[in-house]
Write a protein that holds these residues in place. Structure first.
Motif, PDB file in Angstrom:
ATOM      1  N   TRP A  99       1.509   7.290  -6.321  1.00 29.57           N
ATOM      2  CA  TRP A  99       2.945   8.304  -5.749  1.00 29.57           C
ATOM      3  C   TRP A  99       2.425   9.795  -5.601  1.00 29.57           C
ATOM      4  O   TRP A  99       2.566  10.505  -5.189  1.00 29.57           O
ATOM      5  CB  TRP A  99       3.877   7.773  -6.172  1.00 29.57           C
ATOM      6  CG  TRP A  99       4.721   6.344  -5.717  1.00 29.57           C
ATOM      7  CD1 TRP A  99       4.499   5.207  -6.590  1.00 29.57           C
ATOM      8  CD2 TRP A  99       5.457   5.385  -4.428  1.00 29.57           C
ATOM      9  NE1 TRP A  99       5.427   4.358  -6.854  1.00 29.57           N
ATOM     10  CE2 TRP A  99       5.342   4.288  -5.160  1.00 29.57           C
ATOM     11  CE3 TRP A  99       5.705   6.700  -3.197  1.00 29.57           C
ATOM     12  CZ2 TRP A  99       6.036   4.061  -3.806  1.00 29.57           C
ATOM     13  CZ3 TRP A  99       6.409   5.668  -2.367  1.00 29.57           C
ATOM     14  CH2 TRP A  99       6.996   4.160  -2.834  1.00 29.57           C
TER      15      TRP A  99
ATOM     16  N   CYS B 196       8.031  11.818  -2.380  1.00 30.19           N
ATOM     17  CA  CYS B 196       6.793  10.474  -3.112  1.00 30.19           C
ATOM     18  C   CYS B 196       7.211  10.989  -3.951  1.00 30.19           C
ATOM     19  O   CYS B 196       6.582  10.922  -5.569  1.00 30.19           O
ATOM     20  CB  CYS B 196       5.341  10.483  -2.112  1.00 30.19           C
ATOM     21  SG  CYS B 196       5.494   9.736  -0.635  1.00 30.19           S
TER      22      CYS B 196
ATOM     23  N   GLN C  51      -0.139  11.290  -5.540  1.00 31.93           N
ATOM     24  CA  GLN C  51      -2.012  11.182  -4.992  1.00 31.93           C
ATOM     25  C   GLN C  51      -1.482  11.177  -3.680  1.00 31.93           C
ATOM     26  O   GLN C  51      -1.446  12.166  -2.623  1.00 31.93           O
ATOM     27  CB  GLN C  51      -2.901   9.857  -5.114  1.00 31.93           C
ATOM     28  CG  GLN C  51      -3.909  10.473  -4.524  1.00 31.93           C
ATOM     29  CD  GLN C  51      -4.587  11.394  -4.757  1.00 31.93           C
ATOM     30  OE1 GLN C  51      -4.624  12.040  -5.310  1.00 31.93           O
ATOM     31  NE2 GLN C  51      -5.287  12.353  -3.118  1.00 31.93           N
ATOM     32  N   GLU C  52       0.042  10.548  -2.961  1.00 30.34           N
ATOM     33  CA  GLU C  52       0.558  10.927  -2.206  1.00 30.34           C
ATOM     34  C   GLU C  52       1.224  12.091  -1.467  1.00 30.34           C
ATOM     35  O   GLU C  52       1.002  12.447  -0.781  1.00 30.34           O
ATOM     36  CB  GLU C  52       0.958   9.330  -1.786  1.00 30.34           C
ATOM     37  CG  GLU C  52       1.995   9.064  -0.170  1.00 30.34           C
ATOM     38  CD  GLU C  52       0.343   9.208   0.765  1.00 30.34           C
ATOM     39  OE1 GLU C  52       0.643   9.550   1.686  1.00 30.34           O
ATOM     40  OE2 GLU C  52      -0.320   8.443   0.620  1.00 30.34           O
TER      41      GLU C  52
ATOM     42  N   HIS D 299       0.655  -0.684   0.096  1.00 24.10           N
ATOM     43  CA  HIS D 299      -0.064   0.032   0.080  1.00 24.10           C
ATOM     44  C   HIS D 299       0.931   1.590  -0.113  1.00 24.10           C
ATOM     45  O   HIS D 299       1.662   1.445   1.115  1.00 24.10           O
ATOM     46  CB  HIS D 299      -1.121   0.069   0.802  1.00 24.10           C
ATOM     47  CG  HIS D 299      -1.942   0.796   1.021  1.00 24.10           C
ATOM     48  ND1 HIS D 299      -2.005   2.639   1.966  1.00 24.10           N
ATOM     49  CD2 HIS D 299      -3.426   0.335   0.549  1.00 24.10           C
ATOM     50  CE1 HIS D 299      -3.657   2.697   1.177  1.00 24.10           C
ATOM     51  NE2 HIS D 299      -3.933   2.399   0.617  1.00 24.10           N
TER      52      HIS D 299
ATOM     53  N   SER E 115       0.765   4.398   0.481  1.00 24.62           N
ATOM     54  CA  SER E 115       0.239   5.635   1.830  1.00 24.62           C
ATOM     55  C   SER E 115       0.607   5.036   3.016  1.00 24.62           C
ATOM     56  O   SER E 115       1.825   4.999   3.766  1.00 24.62           O
ATOM     57  CB  SER E 115      -1.234   6.236   1.769  1.00 24.62           C
ATOM     58  OG  SER E 115      -2.020   6.433   1.262  1.00 24.62           O
ATOM     59  N   SER E 116       0.999   3.214   2.800  1.00 23.86           N
ATOM     60  CA  SER E 116       2.419   2.778   3.957  1.00 23.86           C
ATOM     61  C   SER E 116       3.128   2.647   3.972  1.00 23.86           C
ATOM     62  O   SER E 116       3.440   3.203   4.385  1.00 23.86           O
ATOM     63  CB  SER E 116       1.581   1.138   4.447  1.00 23.86           C
ATOM     64  OG  SER E 116       0.288   1.072   4.157  1.00 23.86           O
TER      65      SER E 116
ATOM     66  N   GLU F  17      -1.265  14.369  -1.010  1.00 22.94           N
ATOM     67  CA  GLU F  17      -2.021  14.486   0.412  1.00 22.94           C
ATOM     68  C   GLU F  17      -0.200  15.303   1.334  1.00 22.94           C
ATOM     69  O   GLU F  17      -0.611  16.149   2.791  1.00 22.94           O
ATOM     70  CB  GLU F  17      -2.183  13.188   0.537  1.00 22.94           C
ATOM     71  CG  GLU F  17      -3.421  12.602   0.030  1.00 22.94           C
ATOM     72  CD  GLU F  17      -4.846  13.703   0.504  1.00 22.94           C
ATOM     73  OE1 GLU F  17      -4.369  14.318   0.884  1.00 22.94           O
ATOM     74  OE2 GLU F  17      -5.096  13.520  -0.631  1.00 22.94           O
TER      75      GLU F  17
END
Length: 563
Positions: free
Chosen positions: A225, A206, A227-228, A172, A174-175, A231
């Motif tokens: 990547w 990222c 998108q992370e 994942h 995000s993890s 964020e």
């Protein structure tokens, strides 16, 4: 499949030395997998990502840079303290004299110091030679280490390594950005590996991974990547740290186009509209918004699909075996699969027999436990360190580097150290094969890099036009692979068609035949070195081949020689 049944092959495992004496000299593939080496060697340009040994070497480089930066900070601290003193003096003059009831300029000394400060002192503070000297000293120190620093290819290679781990182990994103190794299982995330210390990634980190995928038009990975990155930049309020190159605006821009290329027009539109809040006069983005609004009416959104692999035709089976934890049993089971103390009829093994475990019958795969000692393993690693070079694969009549094999290799001659010759003799005793050069390739040591792996392949040549046969040395008969230490996660050897995998077992060795008795290749030996998730995996490989015209006869005798 082989012409003889696996049970018959197992019966032949105990044949005596007199049968082996008739064995023609032949070559054998030897692979040794090592791990957790802390010694440092010079890094090769643009190849640091292919070997964790080189990555470890980079630690000492950064340690030097930390020292240089500490010196710079101390010098700058002294300079800033001097500036602070200057500020306090000028502030006091304005607060106590220039703003007081008396006319400060009536004092010629005050008038003189004011004129002098504005003409000289302020310029000396703002255009400080000390500041330039300090910065130049830091730059000079960095330049002294420049030849040891990774270049852009290393950065891109490391980023692709993270994407490879993401895919093979279904991690994942995000993890990963939070420093955790987790994958989705239903509606929850489960830990694949829990590091002692989590190392979170920044928005800029990222962004770089996503940008590498974006530049390769790999929008499947760039979306996740970037998108992370968006964020993380949002959560920091869009603040950019001194060391970062990427910004929230950069991430939004690349993510919007990635969504457009994958057919998600609504996301591309909303992200472009957000970007306009930060850069309202950007004509290109304004045109994109107009285009996306029109497309949203006429073009339906599509699902994000992982791109097809160029090299792995059996990707699902390969990745499933890599994700499995612990030894995976083969498809074909039999009560003839067993563990024992094996001497192969060799007097030298009578007092200290090999600890043999039969892992599979088709293909026949045998694991020898505790085949080498820790001391021997370290000797081999030490010998290889300064010889490591980027691993290559056959590309027509030449050899070339490839993304489907990420590692560095070194060839060791048996004369390099007594431990190499000793290892060759031990392999010969348990296999009955002559592995010395020129009947066997030199011992090849391999160290894997970030996400280091070797996608599914055969050790033997699969085509009569293979460059192997042009050397008049014949095909590779068998493989002997030794694990000289363990890794924390990943790195298993997966047999794709046989549908089982073998985790790294410290100081143990795997043996299998690559050819049938008639000299044809055994398709069941298709195997892969799974990406290393956590750990420093080394491999030592030595290949031996059969004379082309004697393949059938040599191969037949090999099966009669104890295997």
């Amino acid at each position: 499949m082989r012409s003889s049944a696996p049970e018959e092959e197992l019966r032949q495992l105990g044949c005596g030395a007199d049968t082996r004496a008739n064995l023609l000299e032949m070559k054998l593939t030897l692979c040794v997998v090592l791990a957790c080496v802390c010694a440092l060697v010079p890094a090769c340009a643009a190849e640091m990502f292919t070997s964790l040994l080189d990555v470890r070497q980079a630690i000492s480089v950064e340690r030097k840079l930390i020292g240089y930066l500490r010196t710079y900070i101390h010098k700058e601290w002294d300079r800033l303290q001097d500036i602070r003193r200057f500020y306090g003096k000028v502030w006091s003059l304005h607060n106590e004299l220039y703003g007081g009831p008396s006319d400060g300029m009536a004092n010629p000394l005050l008038a003189f110091t004011l004129i002098k400060r504005l003409h000289t002192d302020w310029l000396n503070v703002v255009y400080s030679e000390r500041a330039q000297d300090n910065a130049q000293a830091l730059r000079w120190s960095l330049e002294q280490e420049e030849d040891k620093l990774p270049n852009m290819e290393d950065v891109h290679g490391a980023a692709r390594g993270l994407m490879r781990l993401q895919d093979v182990y279904a991690l994942h994103v995000s993890s990963l950005a939070a420093g955790r190794f987790r994958r989705a299982s239903g509606d929850r995330l489960v830990d694949v590996y829990t590091p002692a210390v989590a190392t979170p990634l920044s928005g800029d980190d990222c962004f770089l991974v996503g940008k590498v995928a974006y530049d390769q038009e790999d929008y499947y990975h760039s979306v996740a990547w970037l998108q992370e990155s968006v964020e993380l930049f949002r959560s920091s309020g869009g603040r950019q740290s001194a060391e970062s190159e990427g910004t929230l605006e950069d991430a939004l821009d690349h993510l919007a186009f990635s969504h457009f290329k994958t057919g998600n027009i609504s996301h591309a539109l909303s992200l472009s509209q957000e970007l306009l809040h930060h850069d309202p006069l950007n004509g290109r983005v304004l045109r994109n918004v107009e285009k996306y609004e029109k497309l949203l009416v006429t073009r339906p959104s599509v699902s994000l699909v992982r791109p097809a692999s160029k090299y792995v035709k059996t990707r699902d089976a390969y990745e499933g075996l890599c994700r499995a934890t612990g030894p995976q049993p083969p498809q074909v089971k039999s009560d003839r699969m067993f563990c024992d103390y094996f001497t192969n009829g060799n007097p030298a093994l009578m007092l200290l027999p090999a600890k043999r475990e039969v892992l599979s019958l088709r293909p026949l795969v045998v694991l020898f436990h505790h085949f080498v000692t820790d001391r021997e393993a370290q000797h081999i690693k030490d010998l290889a360190q300064t010889r490591l070079r980027r691993s290559v694969v056959a590309a027509g009549v030449k050899q070339a580097t490839a993304d489907y094999r990420i590692s560095k290799s070194a060839w060791l001659k048996d004369s390099a150290h007594s431990v190499v010759g000793k290892l060759d003799r031990r392999i010969a005793m348990v296999t009955g094969l002559n592995v010395t050069h020129p009947f066997g390739e030199y011992l090849q040591v391999v160290n894997y890099g970030i996400g280091g792996h070797y996608e599914p392949h055969f050790d033997h040549a699969t085509s009569p036009s293979s460059p192997v046969f042009r050397l008049n040395t014949g095909n590779r008969l068998a493989t002997f692979m030794i694990y000289l230490s363990s890794v924390e996660a990943g790195g298993s050897t997966a047999f794709i068609y046989a549908n089982f995998s073998v985790p790294v077992v410290k100081n143990s060795a795997i043996f299998w035949w690559n050819l049938h008795r008639n000299g044809s290749g055994d398709v069941d030996t298709l195997h892969a070195g799974c990406p290393v998730l956590i750990g420093d995996k080394w491999g030592n490989r030595n290949t031996a081949q059969l004379a082309t015209l004697l393949v059938f006869y040599c191969d037949k005798n090999a099966y009669d020689s104890g295997y």
